[in-house]
Design an enzyme around this catalytic site. Structure first.
Site, PDB file in Angstrom:
ATOM      1  N   SER A  38       0.817  -1.206   0.000  1.00  0.00           N
ATOM      2  CA  SER A  38       0.000   0.000   0.000  1.00  0.00           C
ATOM      3  C   SER A  38       0.858   1.267   0.000  1.00  0.00           C
ATOM      4  O   SER A  38       1.713   1.439  -0.864  1.00  0.00           O
ATOM      5  CB  SER A  38      -0.956  -0.050   1.204  1.00  0.00           C
ATOM      6  OG  SER A  38      -1.986   0.892   1.085  1.00  0.00           O
ATOM      7  N   ASP A 159      -5.820  -4.224  -1.675  1.00  0.00           N
ATOM      8  CA  ASP A 159      -4.899  -3.768  -0.641  1.00  0.00           C
ATOM      9  C   ASP A 159      -3.984  -4.870  -0.101  1.00  0.00           C
ATOM     10  O   ASP A 159      -4.432  -5.818   0.535  1.00  0.00           O
ATOM     11  CB  ASP A 159      -5.735  -3.181   0.506  1.00  0.00           C
ATOM     12  CG  ASP A 159      -4.903  -2.611   1.642  1.00  0.00           C
ATOM     13  OD1 ASP A 159      -3.673  -2.533   1.496  1.00  0.00           O
ATOM     14  OD2 ASP A 159      -5.508  -2.247   2.657  1.00  0.00           O
TER      15      ASP A 159
END
Length: 282
Positions: A38, A159
């Site tokens: 991320s 993610d």
């Protein structure tokens, strides 16, 4: 010996990592291996491309752009962050990303993502995916309810912090003997199970892997933090994290607060430069 950086995510709290990496760039301190998820992967990209100051420009410098963080985008596109702005317009037009330097950099660079169907962590290394690497970083940064899944190599990905929020095990399994871990929360922080995990199933029934990953996300994070703290006590890892508590959340838009956290990262690692060099070289 094999030195490495392990970078967690954290949304806008990732500006702390940006400050740390800026100081490492200035000191021309590079490692053999990087793994990030991320926001950690986003900041590492400009470190690998050797672009001083770029992380500050593309995060804090654009925080008030109408499409950077937008409730309107969330309602119309189910994207709180302007993903096309961040991963297309900024790197290709507004603040050009140095693809040539990135390609030529010798360090291994892995980015973690989460498979939407299985929930497993899926890693991609830059040397095999240079031309599409920002697509992978986009996938790693696509937070549920705030961005759409990204299709890549026959998988739907989101993610990377869901499946493996603190990828120290990945680094160790890849032979890293001198891991430097950059965290975005202060010492002693632990995640709590929150309402976010309870509402996701209503929106992601078609993605069982995302639901499964969120069920024990906090426990997985906290168990890994226990592991990291144990390794730190044994002198087997070096941890860099905020030396002071900042009330900055993952969607912060106040440039003053973000700049303070960025500067804290720059200062914290500055005080540890000699420790870092000794850790890598011993």
């Amino acid at each position: 010996m094999k030195s490495g950086l392990v970078l967690e995510g954290g949304g806008m709290r990732g500006v702390y990592t940006g400050g740390v990496l800026e100081k490492l760039l200035e000191e021309k301190l590079f490692v053999d291996y990087i793994v990030g998820v991320s926001a950690g992967a986003c900041n590492a990209s400009s470190y690998v491309s050797r672009q001083n100051g770029r992380n500050h420009k593309v995060t804090i410098g654009y925080v008030h752009h109408p499409d950077y963080i937008s409730v309107k985008n969330l309602l119309l596109k189910r994207e709180l962050f302007g993903m096309n702005l961040i991963f297309d317009e900024i790197p290709n037009l507004l603040e050009p990303f140095d693809y040539s330097n990135f390609h030529d950099a010798t360090e291994e660079f892995f980015v973690g993502t989460t498979d939407c169907m299985t929930g497993e962590a899926v890693y991609f290394e830059k040397h095999g995916h240079t031309e599409n690497f920002l697509t992978i970083v986009r996938a790693s940064s696509s937070i549920p309810l705030m961005a759409q899944p990204v299709e890549y190599h026959g998988r739907l990905l989101m993610d990377g912090g869901l499946a493996d929020p603190l990828p120290i095990r990945k680094a160790l399994s890849d032979g890293v003997t001198k891991p430097i871990i950059i965290l975005t929360k202060e010492k002693g922080y632990r995640k709590k199970r929150n309402s976010f995990a309870r509402i996701v199933p209503a929106f992601y029934r078609q993605f069982p892997g995302i639901i499964a990953s969120l069920e024990n996300w906090a426990d997985r994070y906290n168990e890994t933090m226990e592991m990291i703290e144990g390794l730190e006590e044994e002198g087997k890892v070096l941890v860099i994290q905020p030396s002071a508590h900042f009330k900055v959340n993952g969607m912060e838009r106040d440039p003053k607060k973000l700049t303070q956290l960025y500067n804290q990262g720059y200062q914290d690692v500055g005080f540890k430069m000699e420790d870092i060099r000794r850790f890598i070289e011993k």
